[in-house]
Design a protein around this motif. Structure first.
Motif, PDB file in Angstrom:
ATOM      1  N   ARG A 231       0.847  -1.199   0.000  1.00 32.63           N
ATOM      2  CA  ARG A 231       0.000   0.000   0.000  1.00 32.63           C
ATOM      3  C   ARG A 231       0.883   1.249   0.000  1.00 32.63           C
ATOM      4  O   ARG A 231       1.101   1.879   1.047  1.00 32.63           O
ATOM      5  N   PRO A 232       1.414   1.616  -1.160  1.00 31.26           N
ATOM      6  CA  PRO A 232       2.295   2.789  -1.214  1.00 31.26           C
ATOM      7  C   PRO A 232       1.503   4.090  -1.194  1.00 31.26           C
ATOM      8  O   PRO A 232       0.274   4.100  -1.296  1.00 31.26           O
ATOM      9  N   ARG A 233       2.203   5.184  -1.049  1.00 32.80           N
ATOM     10  CA  ARG A 233       1.585   6.482  -1.297  1.00 32.80           C
ATOM     11  C   ARG A 233       1.241   6.566  -2.786  1.00 32.80           C
ATOM     12  O   ARG A 233       1.956   6.026  -3.633  1.00 32.80           O
ATOM     13  N   GLU A 234       0.151   7.260  -3.103  1.00 30.97           N
ATOM     14  CA  GLU A 234      -0.299   7.331  -4.500  1.00 30.97           C
ATOM     15  C   GLU A 234      -0.656   8.764  -4.865  1.00 30.97           C
ATOM     16  O   GLU A 234      -1.151   9.527  -4.038  1.00 30.97           O
ATOM     17  N   LEU A 235      -0.402   9.099  -6.133  1.00 30.81           N
ATOM     18  CA  LEU A 235      -0.753  10.426  -6.631  1.00 30.81           C
ATOM     19  C   LEU A 235      -1.127  10.297  -8.102  1.00 30.81           C
ATOM     20  O   LEU A 235      -0.329   9.816  -8.915  1.00 30.81           O
ATOM     21  N   LEU A 236      -2.354  10.682  -8.437  1.00 32.79           N
ATOM     22  CA  LEU A 236      -2.844  10.614  -9.816  1.00 32.79           C
ATOM     23  C   LEU A 236      -3.026  12.034 -10.323  1.00 32.79           C
ATOM     24  O   LEU A 236      -3.869  12.786  -9.827  1.00 32.79           O
ATOM     25  N   LEU A 237      -2.211  12.419 -11.302  1.00 36.11           N
ATOM     26  CA  LEU A 237      -2.223  13.777 -11.839  1.00 36.11           C
ATOM     27  C   LEU A 237      -2.674  13.740 -13.292  1.00 36.11           C
ATOM     28  O   LEU A 237      -1.980  13.205 -14.163  1.00 36.11           O
ATOM     29  N   ASP A 238      -3.840  14.296 -13.564  1.00 30.16           N
ATOM     30  CA  ASP A 238      -4.343  14.328 -14.938  1.00 30.16           C
ATOM     31  C   ASP A 238      -3.518  15.302 -15.781  1.00 30.16           C
ATOM     32  O   ASP A 238      -2.890  16.228 -15.263  1.00 30.16           O
ATOM     33  N   SER A 239      -3.563  15.081 -17.081  1.00 32.29           N
ATOM     34  CA  SER A 239      -2.889  15.998 -17.992  1.00 32.29           C
ATOM     35  C   SER A 239      -3.507  17.389 -17.894  1.00 32.29           C
ATOM     36  O   SER A 239      -4.723  17.529 -17.794  1.00 32.29           O
ATOM     37  N   PRO A 240      -2.685  18.427 -17.929  1.00 29.98           N
ATOM     38  CA  PRO A 240      -3.222  19.791 -17.914  1.00 29.98           C
ATOM     39  C   PRO A 240      -3.746  20.249 -19.275  1.00 29.98           C
ATOM     40  O   PRO A 240      -4.308  21.336 -19.386  1.00 29.98           O
ATOM     41  N   PHE A 241      -3.550  19.420 -20.306  1.00 29.54           N
ATOM     42  CA  PHE A 241      -3.992  19.819 -21.640  1.00 29.54           C
ATOM     43  C   PHE A 241      -5.525  19.862 -21.701  1.00 29.54           C
ATOM     44  O   PHE A 241      -6.215  19.086 -21.028  1.00 29.54           O
ATOM     45  N   ASP A 242      -6.032  20.722 -22.557  1.00 31.62           N
ATOM     46  CA  ASP A 242      -7.474  20.900 -22.732  1.00 31.62           C
ATOM     47  C   ASP A 242      -7.970  19.911 -23.790  1.00 31.62           C
ATOM     48  O   ASP A 242      -8.257  20.282 -24.927  1.00 31.62           O
ATOM     49  N   TYR A 243      -8.074  18.650 -23.398  1.00 38.06           N
ATOM     50  CA  TYR A 243      -8.457  17.615 -24.369  1.00 38.06           C
ATOM     51  C   TYR A 243      -9.843  17.863 -24.958  1.00 38.06           C
ATOM     52  O   TYR A 243     -10.100  17.510 -26.116  1.00 38.06           O
ATOM     53  N   ALA A 244     -10.740  18.428 -24.178  1.00 37.12           N
ATOM     54  CA  ALA A 244     -12.091  18.654 -24.687  1.00 37.12           C
ATOM     55  C   ALA A 244     -12.090  19.537 -25.922  1.00 37.12           C
ATOM     56  O   ALA A 244     -12.935  19.380 -26.816  1.00 37.12           O
ATOM     57  N   ASN A 245     -11.122  20.454 -25.998  1.00 39.24           N
ATOM     58  CA  ASN A 245     -11.034  21.331 -27.165  1.00 39.24           C
ATOM     59  C   ASN A 245      -9.942  20.902 -28.141  1.00 39.24           C
ATOM     60  O   ASN A 245     -10.061  21.125 -29.342  1.00 39.24           O
ATOM     61  N   GLN A 246      -8.884  20.286 -27.622  1.00 41.35           N
ATOM     62  CA  GLN A 246      -7.739  19.957 -28.470  1.00 41.35           C
ATOM     63  C   GLN A 246      -7.897  18.653 -29.239  1.00 41.35           C
ATOM     64  O   GLN A 246      -7.231  18.445 -30.254  1.00 41.35           O
ATOM     65  N   ALA A 247      -8.751  17.739 -28.769  1.00 43.48           N
ATOM     66  CA  ALA A 247      -8.780  16.405 -29.355  1.00 43.48           C
ATOM     67  C   ALA A 247     -10.199  15.890 -29.514  1.00 43.48           C
ATOM     68  O   ALA A 247     -11.118  16.291 -28.797  1.00 43.48           O
ATOM     69  N   ARG A 248     -10.350  15.000 -30.465  1.00 46.55           N
ATOM     70  CA  ARG A 248     -11.589  14.280 -30.688  1.00 46.55           C
ATOM     71  C   ARG A 248     -11.282  12.795 -30.800  1.00 46.55           C
ATOM     72  O   ARG A 248     -10.207  12.405 -31.267  1.00 46.55           O
ATOM     73  N   VAL A 249     -12.253  11.962 -30.398  1.00 44.14           N
ATOM     74  CA  VAL A 249     -12.129  10.521 -30.577  1.00 44.14           C
ATOM     75  C   VAL A 249     -13.260  10.072 -31.497  1.00 44.14           C
ATOM     76  O   VAL A 249     -14.415  10.498 -31.349  1.00 44.14           O
ATOM     77  N   TYR A 250     -12.898   9.221 -32.447  1.00 47.61           N
ATOM     78  CA  TYR A 250     -13.868   8.725 -33.434  1.00 47.61           C
ATOM     79  C   TYR A 250     -13.899   7.207 -33.360  1.00 47.61           C
ATOM     80  O   TYR A 250     -12.851   6.553 -33.485  1.00 47.61           O
ATOM     81  N   LEU A 251     -15.100   6.657 -33.152  1.00 42.67           N
ATOM     82  CA  LEU A 251     -15.301   5.212 -33.112  1.00 42.67           C
ATOM     83  C   LEU A 251     -16.125   4.844 -34.348  1.00 42.67           C
ATOM     84  O   LEU A 251     -17.360   4.915 -34.323  1.00 42.67           O
ATOM     85  N   PRO A 252     -15.461   4.504 -35.451  1.00 40.51           N
ATOM     86  CA  PRO A 252     -16.199   4.252 -36.698  1.00 40.51           C
ATOM     87  C   PRO A 252     -17.113   3.042 -36.581  1.00 40.51           C
ATOM     88  O   PRO A 252     -16.788   2.067 -35.911  1.00 40.51           O
ATOM     89  N   ARG A 253     -18.230   3.105 -37.253  1.00 35.73           N
ATOM     90  CA  ARG A 253     -19.149   1.969 -37.335  1.00 35.73           C
ATOM     91  C   ARG A 253     -19.863   2.031 -38.681  1.00 35.73           C
ATOM     92  O   ARG A 253     -20.029   3.120 -39.241  1.00 35.73           O
TER      93      ARG A 253
END
Length: 638
Positions: A419-441
């Motif tokens: 059970r170590p110490r833990e730290l989860l740091l999200d990216s500071p980038f603005d993914y909502a505006n900078q990136a899109r994900v496409y799941l083709p069907r």
């Protein structure tokens, strides 16, 4: 210096004042304080730092301030060189500290003057194709100070000459070597012993931890703190070093070295040269009985074949007779003594392979002319925990991809961290505006015969419309080659770069320069690749990166989980695939000004319940529902 690591990385700190384009980041400051606290308390810390956090500075600042000895371990030699030659001097200069730094690689990365002399002494007996490379090494040896083979630009690190002029743990003579005063490895280790911060890599770290258990002298100086970057690679690296391997290359090298030493030190015993030749012949014969082609299989797949058992027995006999013969003349010279020890060590490993312990997996792999026999631990957690406990140090594990669904349980369990110490740091980038994900069907199932063609048909119009460059990442070389053939027919106006058609570094350099090229890569391009700007604005991933079925170690570990009442898919396959997908997706946005589209072609991410875990583990990118939206975003942005 009384300021905290976070203060030094702040807007009024020395890095902001002295480094161009330095941007203070709250997440980086939090990481630096957490790393500094773990070092000060001698604790274990696990940190996931998303792309853009700046984790390198996040651990370098507290490492340089620590005051004790710190070992920084990275995933590759390229990252080692980046840290030692660029990042560490930059931060050290900005902080105004005088910590001594050193770079230490594995012994195969350093010239061995003794083995160079042996290769030169072969004269006309040396293979003709090696004579020109040997001459290049000789000329470079006269001027190098470090002996690091990366200095010699004219030869690749995989050049055939290097194993002949570098040493291994097996063939090194240590302090008995006649060239010990000029030993590049010994000099590098002395510099590491004297330094405050030493840059190593995971392979060297694991090799040292394994050797400590065997009772040999430590390769690495003892440290107050360890920082392991790209820590997601550690479970696999640990598995290879805490196991046992007997390879054709090791045995052929032993045969060759015995012959060289016998000619020099025991020419009156020609019968021993016959035994050395017999080992080489036995290696070739055993390779033939393992069958043709490239294979990676569980040993039980061939163990019952009579010709395999006979070949293994004959190989063991040749090795035993050579060991006994070399031991009879070992007192004549240190080189003969070393060869005798190596022969006996290889014999013991071969015997261990034939009768493996229940907690290790026997498996083999073959290439065109060589083979390797492996014993790999079913579970590295307990082994790594024991080795780590022997080092009363702080341990920091960091990567951009350690968590699954926001938790570190999988990584902690695989590495035995408790059970170590833990730290989860999200990216500071603005993914909502900078990136899109496409799941083709619709897309066919990944195992359907036309799946790769469907991936290419989906990607091709988007590649043509994309003003920037495109990565296509595949989970298998077969799919990569099929896609390359299809794209070559349908993509005439873009440079098409394919893994295997040149060195990785050269392909990436050409990709960056082109600005709108298309690069097809498999496993080695899923991580450690940093292309910023419009040169890479689209990443296409063909299928979810589950480990290939039939892998002998994976199959054995899955069986062990089932025996314990666990669920192999939930406990092993899914977490590993999530981490691998996060690595591949991480190639897309590398800078706060980047924009791009991630295309995930595997329909299971939409049709299977576990698809939600993959999506939740990715950065919060906006969704697009069709190719026209993809094209609009690629051409116009948010």
């Amino acid at each position: 210096m009384s300021a905290s690591p976070a203060d030094l990385l702040g807007a009024d700190g020395p890095l902001a004042r002295t480094l161009e384009r330095f941007a203070p980041r709250e997440s980086q400051q939090r990481m630096a304080d957490a790393v500094g606290a773990a070092m000060g308390d001698g604790e274990t810390l696990v940190v996931e730092a998303g792309t853009g956090v700046g984790k390198t500075f996040g651990y370098l600042v507290p490492a340089l301030l620590h005051g004790g000895k710190v070992l920084l371990s990275t995933g590759t030699r390229n990252l080692q060189d980046q840290l030692y030659h660029k990042d560490l001097p930059l931060v050290r200069r900005a902080l105004g500290v005088h910590a001594r730094i050193a770079l230490l690689k594995g012994r195969a990365n350093y010239l061995c003057p003794h083995r160079l002399a042996l290769a030169v002494a072969e004269g006309r007996q040396l293979e003709p194709r090696l004579r020109q490379p040997l001459a290049q090494v000789q000329a470079w040896a006269e001027r190098t100070r470090s002996g690091d083979i990366a200095e010699l630009q004219g030869l690749g690190e995989d050049a055939e000459i290097w194993p002949r002029v570098t040493s291994t743990t097996d063939n090194c003579l240590g302090t008995d070597c006649p060239e010990y005063d000029r030993c590049c490895v010994a000099q590098a280790r002395r510099r590491a012993q004297e330094a405050d911060v030493v840059v190593i890599n995971h392979h060297l770290l694991m090799a040292d931890l394994a050797l400590r258990e065997e009772g040999f002298a430590e390769l690495l100086p003892s440290a107050d703190a360890f920082v392991l970057d790209e820590a997601h690679q550690l479970p696999d690296v640990a598995g290879s070093f805490f196991g046992t391997t007997v390879s054709a290359r090791q045995l052929v090298d032993l045969s060759r070295d015995c012959l060289a030493e016998l000619v020099r030190e025991a020419p009156d015993v020609p019968e021993l040269r016959t035994r050395a030749d017999a080992l080489g012949d036995g290696v070739k014969a055993f390779r033939l009985v393992l069958g043709g082609g490239l294979e990676r299989r569980a040993w039980e797949a061939v163990a019952d074949r009579d010709e395999v058992q006979t070949g293994l027995e004959e190989l063991e006999t040749a090795l035993r007779e050579l060991a006994e013969g070399m031991e009879a003349v070992a007192d004549r010279a240190k080189g003969l003594e070393s060869c005798a020890r190596r022969a006996r060590d290889h014999l013991q490993r071969l015997q261990r392979f034939r009768d493996p312990p229940s907690d290790e997996v026997p498996w083999y792999e073959t290439w065109t002319r060589t083979f390797a026999l492996h014993l790999t631990p079913l579970d590295v957690a307990s082994v790594f925990a024991q080795r780590r406990a022997a080092c009363a140090s702080a341990w920091v594990f960091t990567s951009a991809t350690l968590s699954v669904d926001g938790r570190f349980d999988h990584f902690n369990r695989r590495m035995g961290l408790g059970r170590p110490r833990e730290l989860l740091l999200d990216s500071p980038f603005d993914y909502a505006n900078q990136a899109r994900v496409y799941l083709p069907r619709p897309m066919p199932e990944p195992n359907a015969p036309g799946f790769t063609r469907a991936v290419v048909d989906t990607a091709l119009p988007l590649i043509r419309a994309n003003p920037g460059g495109t990565f296509l990442l595949f989970t298998s070389l077969r799919a990569l080659r099929e896609a390359a053939e299809l794209l070559a027919q349908g993509l005439q106006d873009r440079e098409l770069l394919v893994q295997g058609n040149g060195p990785r570094g050269l392909l990436l350099e050409r990709f960056r320069e082109a600005g709108n090229a298309v690069l097809l890569g498999s496993h080695s391009f899923w991580e450690g690749v940093d292309v910023r700007g419009d040169a890479l604005s689209c990443v296409v991933i063909d299928r979810l990166p589950f480990a290939a079925p039939g892998d002998p170690v994976l199959e054995a570990r899955m069986a062990a989980i089932r025996e314990r009442g666990g669920n192999p898919f939930r406990d092993l396959q899914l977490p590993q695939a999530v981490i691998a997908l996060k690595q591949g997706a991480g190639r897309l946005i590398r800078d706060s000004h980047d924009q791009g589209v991630l295309i995930l072609c595997d329909p299971r991410i939409q049709t299977k319940s576990y698809g939600k875990i993959f999506m939740k583990s990715l950065p919060p990118m906006g969704r697009v529902s069709g190719p026209q939206e993809v094209i609009r975003f690629l051409q116009e942005g948010a």
